[in-house]
Structures are given as C-alpha cells and as structure tokens.
Design an enzyme around this catalytic site. Sequence first.
Site, PDB file in Angstrom:
ATOM      1  N   SER A  12       0.844  -1.197   0.000  1.00 33.48           N
ATOM      2  CA  SER A  12       0.000   0.000   0.000  1.00 33.48           C
ATOM      3  C   SER A  12       0.881   1.249   0.000  1.00 33.48           C
ATOM      4  CB  SER A  12      -0.893  -0.001   1.243  1.00 33.48           C
ATOM      5  OG  SER A  12      -1.504   1.269   1.373  1.00 33.48           O
ATOM      6  N   HIS A  37      -1.533  -1.384  -4.013  1.00 30.36           N
ATOM      7  CA  HIS A  37      -2.771  -0.971  -3.345  1.00 30.36           C
ATOM      8  C   HIS A  37      -2.749   0.547  -3.188  1.00 30.36           C
ATOM      9  CE1 HIS A  37      -6.299  -1.789  -0.799  1.00 30.36           C
ATOM     10  NE2 HIS A  37      -5.837  -0.856   0.025  1.00 30.36           N
ATOM     11  N   ASP A  39      -4.764   3.731  -1.773  1.00 36.58           N
ATOM     12  CA  ASP A  39      -5.823   4.160  -0.854  1.00 36.58           C
ATOM     13  C   ASP A  39      -6.256   5.589  -1.158  1.00 36.58           C
ATOM     14  OD1 ASP A  39      -6.157   1.915   0.946  1.00 36.58           O
ATOM     15  OD2 ASP A  39      -4.126   2.334   1.635  1.00 36.58           O
ATOM     16  N   MET A  41      -8.584   8.602   0.010  1.00 32.21           N
ATOM     17  CA  MET A  41      -9.318   9.081   1.195  1.00 32.21           C
ATOM     18  C   MET A  41      -9.763  10.518   0.984  1.00 32.21           C
ATOM     19  SD  MET A  41      -6.931   7.610   4.247  1.00 32.21           S
ATOM     20  CE  MET A  41      -6.268   5.941   4.189  1.00 32.21           C
ATOM     21  N   HIS A  70      -8.581   1.430  -3.712  1.00 28.93           N
ATOM     22  CA  HIS A  70      -9.504   1.292  -2.581  1.00 28.93           C
ATOM     23  C   HIS A  70     -10.100   2.661  -2.284  1.00 28.93           C
ATOM     24  CE1 HIS A  70      -9.842   0.219   2.018  1.00 28.93           C
ATOM     25  NE2 HIS A  70     -11.018   0.410   1.449  1.00 28.93           N
ATOM     26  N   MET A  72     -11.979   4.995  -0.158  1.00 27.64           N
ATOM     27  CA  MET A  72     -12.552   5.292   1.153  1.00 27.64           C
ATOM     28  C   MET A  72     -13.131   6.694   1.063  1.00 27.64           C
ATOM     29  SD  MET A  72      -9.534   3.587   3.386  1.00 27.64           S
ATOM     30  CE  MET A  72      -8.474   3.666   1.964  1.00 27.64           C
ATOM     31  N   MET A 141     -11.628  -5.334   6.185  1.00 26.80           N
ATOM     32  CA  MET A 141     -10.767  -4.354   6.855  1.00 26.80           C
ATOM     33  C   MET A 141     -10.361  -4.898   8.221  1.00 26.80           C
ATOM     34  SD  MET A 141     -10.204  -1.809   4.827  1.00 26.80           S
ATOM     35  CE  MET A 141      -9.286  -0.851   6.020  1.00 26.80           C
ATOM     36  N   ASP A 179      -6.753  -5.933   4.922  1.00 24.65           N
ATOM     37  CA  ASP A 179      -6.251  -4.571   4.766  1.00 24.65           C
ATOM     38  C   ASP A 179      -6.090  -3.932   6.141  1.00 24.65           C
ATOM     39  OD1 ASP A 179      -5.503  -2.133   3.833  1.00 24.65           O
ATOM     40  OD2 ASP A 179      -7.327  -1.735   2.683  1.00 24.65           O
TER      41      ASP A 179
HETATM   42  C1  DX5 Z   1      -6.109   1.807   5.922  1.00 27.80           C
HETATM   43  C2  DX5 Z   1      -5.787   1.494   4.487  1.00 27.80           C
HETATM   44  C3  DX5 Z   1      -4.706   0.502   4.318  1.00 27.80           C
HETATM   45  C4  DX5 Z   1      -3.361   0.931   4.857  1.00 27.80           C
HETATM   46  C5  DX5 Z   1      -2.778  -0.272   5.541  1.00 27.80           C
HETATM   47  O1  DX5 Z   1      -7.157   2.704   5.965  1.00 27.80           O
HETATM   48  O2  DX5 Z   1      -6.925   1.027   3.790  1.00 27.80           O
HETATM   49  O3  DX5 Z   1      -4.595   0.092   2.967  1.00 27.80           O
HETATM   50  O4  DX5 Z   1      -2.472   1.367   3.881  1.00 27.80           O
HETATM   51  O5  DX5 Z   1      -1.618   0.136   6.177  1.00 27.80           O
HETATM   52  P1  DX5 Z   1      -0.816  -0.796   7.165  1.00 27.80           P
HETATM   53  O6  DX5 Z   1      -0.406  -2.027   6.392  1.00 27.80           O
HETATM   54  O7  DX5 Z   1       0.337   0.037   7.584  1.00 27.80           O
HETATM   55  O8  DX5 Z   1      -1.733  -1.137   8.298  1.00 27.80           O
HETATM   56 ZN    ZN Z   2      -6.725   0.034   1.696  1.00 26.60          ZN
END
Ligand code: DX5
Ligand code: ZN
Length: 233
Positions: A12, A37, A39, A41, A70, A72, A141, A179
């Site tokens: 990620s 991956h 993310d 946000m 992903h 969010m 999650m 995740d």
């Molecule tokens: C959290 C994200 C993850 C994040 C995981 O909200 O969706 O993808 O990058 O990070 P680690 O592996 O550090 O927990």
């Molecule tokens: Zn994620």
Amino acid sequence: MSTTNEIIIAPSILSADFSHLALSAQSAESAGAEYLHIDIMDGHFVPNFTFGYTMVKALRPHSSAFFDVHLMIENPDQYLGDFANAGADGITVQVEACLHLQRTLSRIKALGKRVGVALNPHTPLDFLEYVLEDIDLINVMTVNPGFGGQTFLASMLPKLTDAKRMADRSSRPILIEIDGGATLETVEAAVRAGANVLVAGSSVYGAKEGVTEAVRGLREKALATTLHTAGKA
Ligand code: DX5
Ligand code: ZN
C-alpha cells in the site's frame, strides 16, 4: 467455488514516501508484488486525505502492476469513471458508502474493472449475501480505515473465515483481501483463516530490511501457511 491457494501481495503506497511515489511503485513491482494498493481518502468517509484520480493517472505509466484502488470516499459512484480512466485495474468501494450497492458494483463491472467491496470492522458480511455474484474481491478491513500503521484486529479472524466460506459458496472465484496491520506476525493467522490477498503498507515501506525483503518475507510466510493448511485438509 473455492478460492485459489495463490497468494497476492499488495503493498500500500499510503506508507510510501509521497515525494517519490513512482519510485515506490517501481520498488514494489521489482520486489515481485502483483498488486499496488492505492488508498483514496476524502476527509469525509475517513478522517484523512490522500490523493485523487489524477495521482493514479500520473502513476500509471510507471508501473505495470495491477492497480488495486480502494475508495474510502463518500459518493463513490460519482468518481468510478474517473478512476477507471486513470488506470485502475480493480476498484473497491466501502459497503457503508453505497446506498445502492448492487448498482455501484455493476457499474464497476461495466467499466471492465475487477469488482471489490470493503467492509469496516463492525460491518457484517450479511450485506454481501445477495450481491455475491457481482463481487470479485472481498476486502475485510482488519483496522478501522483512515491510517496506516495500525494494529491488526485479531477479532476479524472469524469474519475472514466466514468470508472464505461465503466465497466458496459462489459459483465464481472470489478473492479475500486483508487490509490493515499485515505483518510477519499477523499474516499466518489471516491466511489460515482464508485471506489470499495481503495489503501491507508500513510493514513493506517502513521495513528496515527494505521493500524487496519485506515482500519476500510476507509471501514466504503466507505460502508456508497455505501449504501447511492444505497438508492438514
Ligand atoms: C487503511 C488502508 C490501508 C493501509 C494499511 O485505511 O486502507 O490500505 O495502507 O496500512 P498498514 O499495512 O500500515 O496497516
Ligand atoms: Zn486500503
């Protein structure tokens, strides 16, 4: 239908150096990671911001890895086309952000992308029961979304087992992704419970031993668990 014994590693980039994202994407790919991956946000669905589809577009020429995007974000429907055009290979939406989940999932499919759905820790799997045939990947999650570097919620292990059972009832293969908090210490239990796609941010990009060793270590641990579990079956 049963999911495969194959393990997919998905670094990620949330935990990568944002001033060198292209290099970070390349280092994951050189390390043999199948997915990157990404993310997204929005500061509303989760209390943090990252980047938008223009960043995905900027990264696309620098990596041939599968872009596992992903979302969010609130109102994901509004942006599905933008992320698809920017070069996402898979788009995962949060079930909590989708009022008309089946419609959203069919839109992702119509865009020709792998269809993913993510569940916050408190969200029951039941939400997926009647849309299972529209799903290619279930993201369980294992932290509350929003930040990297959080602790793996071991309370999600039964949910992973249930997700795997649910996937096995489908007529199509469905991937089970974890995740959050994936480390050498936590992946064994997660894989034993049914996970086959491992998202890992801080344990890859923050690894003292470097990205290559970190990806190799996670894969070895996961594959050893898979073989061990298969041996017992
Ligand atoms: C959290 C994200 C993850 C994040 C995981 O909200 O969706 O993808 O990058 O990070 P680690 O592996 O550090 O927990
Ligand atoms: Zn994620």
